[in-house]
Design a protein around this motif. Structure first.
Motif, PDB file in Angstrom:
ATOM      1  N   GLU A 125      -6.109   9.474  -1.727  1.00  0.00           N
ATOM      2  CA  GLU A 125      -6.597  10.571  -0.903  1.00  0.00           C
ATOM      3  C   GLU A 125      -5.567  11.686  -0.788  1.00  0.00           C
ATOM      4  OE1 GLU A 125      -7.304   9.173   3.130  1.00  0.00           O
ATOM      5  OE2 GLU A 125      -5.677   7.755   2.940  1.00  0.00           O
ATOM      6  N   ALA A 126      -6.063  12.892  -0.554  1.00  0.00           N
ATOM      7  CA  ALA A 126      -5.187  14.035  -0.325  1.00  0.00           C
ATOM      8  C   ALA A 126      -4.843  14.092   1.160  1.00  0.00           C
ATOM      9  CB  ALA A 126      -5.885  15.322  -0.758  1.00  0.00           C
ATOM     10  N   VAL A 127      -3.541  14.088   1.448  1.00  0.00           N
ATOM     11  CA  VAL A 127      -3.053  14.147   2.829  1.00  0.00           C
ATOM     12  C   VAL A 127      -2.008  15.259   2.892  1.00  0.00           C
ATOM     13  CG1 VAL A 127      -1.943  12.878   4.708  1.00  0.00           C
ATOM     14  CG2 VAL A 127      -3.403  11.656   3.080  1.00  0.00           C
ATOM     15  N   HIS A 128      -2.358  16.345   3.567  1.00  0.00           N
ATOM     16  CA  HIS A 128      -1.455  17.497   3.696  1.00  0.00           C
ATOM     17  C   HIS A 128      -0.952  17.968   2.327  1.00  0.00           C
ATOM     18  CE1 HIS A 128      -1.696  16.764   7.940  1.00  0.00           C
ATOM     19  NE2 HIS A 128      -1.122  15.591   7.828  1.00  0.00           N
ATOM     20  N   GLY A 129      -1.860  18.051   1.368  1.00  0.00           N
ATOM     21  CA  GLY A 129      -1.513  18.557   0.051  1.00  0.00           C
ATOM     22  C   GLY A 129      -0.845  17.564  -0.885  1.00  0.00           C
ATOM     23  N   GLN A 130      -0.628  16.350  -0.425  1.00  0.00           N
ATOM     24  CA  GLN A 130      -0.008  15.307  -1.255  1.00  0.00           C
ATOM     25  C   GLN A 130      -1.014  14.184  -1.474  1.00  0.00           C
ATOM     26  OE1 GLN A 130       3.259  15.412  -2.414  1.00  0.00           O
ATOM     27  NE2 GLN A 130       3.373  17.470  -1.565  1.00  0.00           N
ATOM     28  N   LEU A 131      -0.899  13.486  -2.600  1.00  0.00           N
ATOM     29  CA  LEU A 131      -1.754  12.327  -2.836  1.00  0.00           C
ATOM     30  C   LEU A 131      -1.099  11.083  -2.256  1.00  0.00           C
ATOM     31  CD1 LEU A 131      -3.066  12.944  -6.461  1.00  0.00           C
ATOM     32  CD2 LEU A 131      -4.241  13.323  -4.284  1.00  0.00           C
ATOM     33  N   ALA A 132      -1.893  10.291  -1.572  1.00  0.00           N
ATOM     34  CA  ALA A 132      -1.414   9.052  -0.958  1.00  0.00           C
ATOM     35  C   ALA A 132      -2.460   7.973  -1.182  1.00  0.00           C
ATOM     36  CB  ALA A 132      -1.170   9.257   0.531  1.00  0.00           C
ATOM     37  N   TRP A 133      -2.030   6.715  -1.048  1.00  0.00           N
ATOM     38  CA  TRP A 133      -2.925   5.564  -1.223  1.00  0.00           C
ATOM     39  C   TRP A 133      -3.118   4.857   0.109  1.00  0.00           C
ATOM     40  CZ3 TRP A 133      -5.505   4.169  -5.609  1.00  0.00           C
ATOM     41  CH2 TRP A 133      -5.168   4.861  -6.758  1.00  0.00           C
ATOM     42  N   ASN A 134      -4.330   4.359   0.307  1.00  0.00           N
ATOM     43  CA  ASN A 134      -4.649   3.651   1.536  1.00  0.00           C
ATOM     44  C   ASN A 134      -5.786   2.676   1.262  1.00  0.00           C
ATOM     45  OD1 ASN A 134      -4.600   2.976   4.260  1.00  0.00           O
ATOM     46  ND2 ASN A 134      -5.312   4.962   4.987  1.00  0.00           N
ATOM     47  N   GLN A 135      -5.992   1.772   2.182  1.00  0.00           N
ATOM     48  CA  GLN A 135      -7.216   0.988   2.180  1.00  0.00           C
ATOM     49  C   GLN A 135      -8.319   1.892   2.717  1.00  0.00           C
ATOM     50  OE1 GLN A 135      -5.023  -1.543   4.525  1.00  0.00           O
ATOM     51  NE2 GLN A 135      -4.896  -3.195   3.057  1.00  0.00           N
TER      52      GLN A 135
ATOM     53  N   ALA B 171       0.463  -6.505  -6.496  1.00  0.00           N
ATOM     54  CA  ALA B 171       1.660  -6.006  -7.181  1.00  0.00           C
ATOM     55  C   ALA B 171       1.525  -4.514  -7.502  1.00  0.00           C
ATOM     56  CB  ALA B 171       1.917  -6.811  -8.454  1.00  0.00           C
ATOM     57  N   GLU B 172       0.355  -4.097  -7.945  1.00  0.00           N
ATOM     58  CA  GLU B 172       0.133  -2.674  -8.235  1.00  0.00           C
ATOM     59  C   GLU B 172       0.218  -1.840  -6.958  1.00  0.00           C
ATOM     60  OE1 GLU B 172      -2.812  -2.962 -12.123  1.00  0.00           O
ATOM     61  OE2 GLU B 172      -3.656  -3.282 -10.115  1.00  0.00           O
ATOM     62  N   ILE B 173      -0.292  -2.388  -5.852  1.00  0.00           N
ATOM     63  CA  ILE B 173      -0.233  -1.677  -4.577  1.00  0.00           C
ATOM     64  C   ILE B 173       1.215  -1.566  -4.115  1.00  0.00           C
ATOM     65  CG2 ILE B 173      -0.920  -1.760  -2.144  1.00  0.00           C
ATOM     66  CD1 ILE B 173      -3.508  -3.249  -3.194  1.00  0.00           C
ATOM     67  N   ALA B 174       1.964  -2.663  -4.197  1.00  0.00           N
ATOM     68  CA  ALA B 174       3.370  -2.643  -3.789  1.00  0.00           C
ATOM     69  C   ALA B 174       4.170  -1.652  -4.639  1.00  0.00           C
ATOM     70  CB  ALA B 174       3.969  -4.039  -3.886  1.00  0.00           C
ATOM     71  N   ALA B 175       3.830  -1.545  -5.919  1.00  0.00           N
ATOM     72  CA  ALA B 175       4.544  -0.641  -6.823  1.00  0.00           C
ATOM     73  C   ALA B 175       4.315   0.835  -6.472  1.00  0.00           C
ATOM     74  CB  ALA B 175       4.128  -0.911  -8.266  1.00  0.00           C
ATOM     75  N   LEU B 176       3.319   1.135  -5.656  1.00  0.00           N
ATOM     76  CA  LEU B 176       3.064   2.522  -5.250  1.00  0.00           C
ATOM     77  C   LEU B 176       4.133   3.026  -4.279  1.00  0.00           C
ATOM     78  CD1 LEU B 176      -0.797   2.295  -4.810  1.00  0.00           C
ATOM     79  CD2 LEU B 176       0.438   3.540  -6.609  1.00  0.00           C
ATOM     80  N   GLY B 177       4.859   2.092  -3.649  1.00  0.00           N
ATOM     81  CA  GLY B 177       6.009   2.438  -2.812  1.00  0.00           C
ATOM     82  C   GLY B 177       5.729   3.521  -1.790  1.00  0.00           C
ATOM     83  N   GLU B 178       6.459   4.630  -1.895  1.00  0.00           N
ATOM     84  CA  GLU B 178       6.372   5.730  -0.935  1.00  0.00           C
ATOM     85  C   GLU B 178       5.018   6.433  -0.955  1.00  0.00           C
ATOM     86  OE1 GLU B 178       8.717   6.653   1.376  1.00  0.00           O
ATOM     87  OE2 GLU B 178       9.666   4.771   0.756  1.00  0.00           O
ATOM     88  N   ARG B 179       4.219   6.171  -1.966  1.00  0.00           N
ATOM     89  CA  ARG B 179       2.891   6.802  -2.032  1.00  0.00           C
ATOM     90  C   ARG B 179       1.875   6.079  -1.147  1.00  0.00           C
ATOM     91  NH1 ARG B 179       1.936   7.063  -8.237  1.00  0.00           N
ATOM     92  NH2 ARG B 179       3.203   5.210  -8.109  1.00  0.00           N
ATOM     93  N   LEU B 180       2.265   4.918  -0.577  1.00  0.00           N
ATOM     94  CA  LEU B 180       1.387   4.238   0.382  1.00  0.00           C
ATOM     95  C   LEU B 180       1.417   5.009   1.693  1.00  0.00           C
ATOM     96  CD1 LEU B 180       2.227   0.480  -0.244  1.00  0.00           C
ATOM     97  CD2 LEU B 180       0.219   1.765  -1.007  1.00  0.00           C
TER      98      LEU B 180
ATOM     99  N   PRO C 234       2.926   1.359   6.186  1.00  0.00           N
ATOM    100  CA  PRO C 234       3.333  -0.020   5.907  1.00  0.00           C
ATOM    101  C   PRO C 234       2.263  -1.033   6.307  1.00  0.00           C
ATOM    102  CG  PRO C 234       4.484   0.829   7.827  1.00  0.00           C
ATOM    103  CD  PRO C 234       3.726   1.982   7.243  1.00  0.00           C
ATOM    104  N   MET C 235       1.257  -0.591   7.044  1.00  0.00           N
ATOM    105  CA  MET C 235       0.197  -1.504   7.479  1.00  0.00           C
ATOM    106  C   MET C 235      -0.682  -1.950   6.312  1.00  0.00           C
ATOM    107  SD  MET C 235      -0.775   0.237  11.143  1.00  0.00           S
ATOM    108  CE  MET C 235      -0.940   1.888  10.461  1.00  0.00           C
ATOM    109  N   ILE C 236      -0.650  -1.229   5.215  1.00  0.00           N
ATOM    110  CA  ILE C 236      -1.465  -1.579   4.047  1.00  0.00           C
ATOM    111  C   ILE C 236      -1.026  -2.932   3.496  1.00  0.00           C
ATOM    112  CG2 ILE C 236      -2.062  -0.915   1.676  1.00  0.00           C
ATOM    113  CD1 ILE C 236      -1.589   2.053   2.697  1.00  0.00           C
ATOM    114  N   LEU C 237       0.238  -3.037   3.132  1.00  0.00           N
ATOM    115  CA  LEU C 237       0.738  -4.316   2.602  1.00  0.00           C
ATOM    116  C   LEU C 237       0.784  -5.386   3.685  1.00  0.00           C
ATOM    117  CD1 LEU C 237       3.513  -3.173   0.122  1.00  0.00           C
ATOM    118  CD2 LEU C 237       1.359  -4.320  -0.428  1.00  0.00           C
ATOM    119  N   GLN C 238       1.091  -4.991   4.926  1.00  0.00           N
ATOM    120  CA  GLN C 238       1.137  -5.971   6.005  1.00  0.00           C
ATOM    121  C   GLN C 238      -0.220  -6.649   6.169  1.00  0.00           C
ATOM    122  OE1 GLN C 238       1.365  -4.622  10.136  1.00  0.00           O
ATOM    123  NE2 GLN C 238       2.900  -6.217  10.522  1.00  0.00           N
ATOM    124  N   SER C 239      -1.296  -5.890   6.148  1.00  0.00           N
ATOM    125  CA  SER C 239      -2.617  -6.494   6.346  1.00  0.00           C
ATOM    126  C   SER C 239      -3.027  -7.344   5.142  1.00  0.00           C
ATOM    127  CB  SER C 239      -3.669  -5.435   6.681  1.00  0.00           C
ATOM    128  OG  SER C 239      -3.754  -4.464   5.676  1.00  0.00           O
TER     129      SER C 239
END
Length: 161
Positions: free
Chosen positions: A32-42, A120-129, A132-137
């Motif tokens: 998703e686009a968040v403030h002009g940047q792409l980020a990943w989420n559930q 593993a692919e989600i964890a590799a996204l690092g700062e693009r997540l 931290p609740m994504i991996l925690q859940s």
């Protein structure tokens, strides 16, 4: 201390919901686009006025992915201060089962795509997540965290105590 004629400022965290939707070793994610940047989420979003937490989770997942899901469990309630906007967030994370997909359904305007990724692919996204609740859940779900949905209740407006 607030003047007795002026109500005290009340702290109001953002109330959000998210779904961990698993298909084997893959999880439904959105870019998703968040403030002009792409980020990943559930699939996730804010609770709307008059909506139950469960309804919000179902709605957000459909609007962001085109997937109709069935909630199975509550994974947890997470409290976090967002690094994105600095406000407090209370997030209700659900486990859900994919039921059907409508690939023709338009997705929310900020969503660039919905796709399935491994942990593993989600964890590799690092700062693009997005949080931290994504991996925690996901990790709580993988560890067997399964809280009953009826742990949450909703009293309709004007409902008797």
């Amino acid at each position: 201390m607030a003047d007795s004629s002026t109500p005290a400022e009340i702290w109001r965290p953002h109330v959000t919901v998210a779904c961990v939707v698993a298909d084997g070793e893959r999880y439904l994610m959105v870019e998703e686009a968040v403030h002009g940047q792409l980020a990943w989420n559930q699939p996730a979003g804010h609770l709307e006025d008059g909506e139950t937490l469960a309804d919000a989770a179902l709605r957000e997942t459909l609007e962001e992915t085109g997937w109709t899901v069935e909630l199975q469990h509550l994974i947890g309630v997470h409290q976090w201060r967002s690094t994105e906007h600095g406000d407090a967030v209370i997030r209700f994370s659900f486990a859900a089962r994919a039921v059907s997909h409508d690939p023709q359904r338009p997705l929310d305007a900020d969503i660039r795509r919905a796709t399935w990724l491994t942990r593993a692919e989600i964890a590799a996204l690092g700062e693009r997540l997005r949080s931290p609740m994504i991996l925690q859940s996901i990790d709580l779900w993988l560890a067997g965290r399964r809280l009953p949905l009826d742990a949450l209740s909703h009293l309709p407006e004007g409902g008797a105590p």
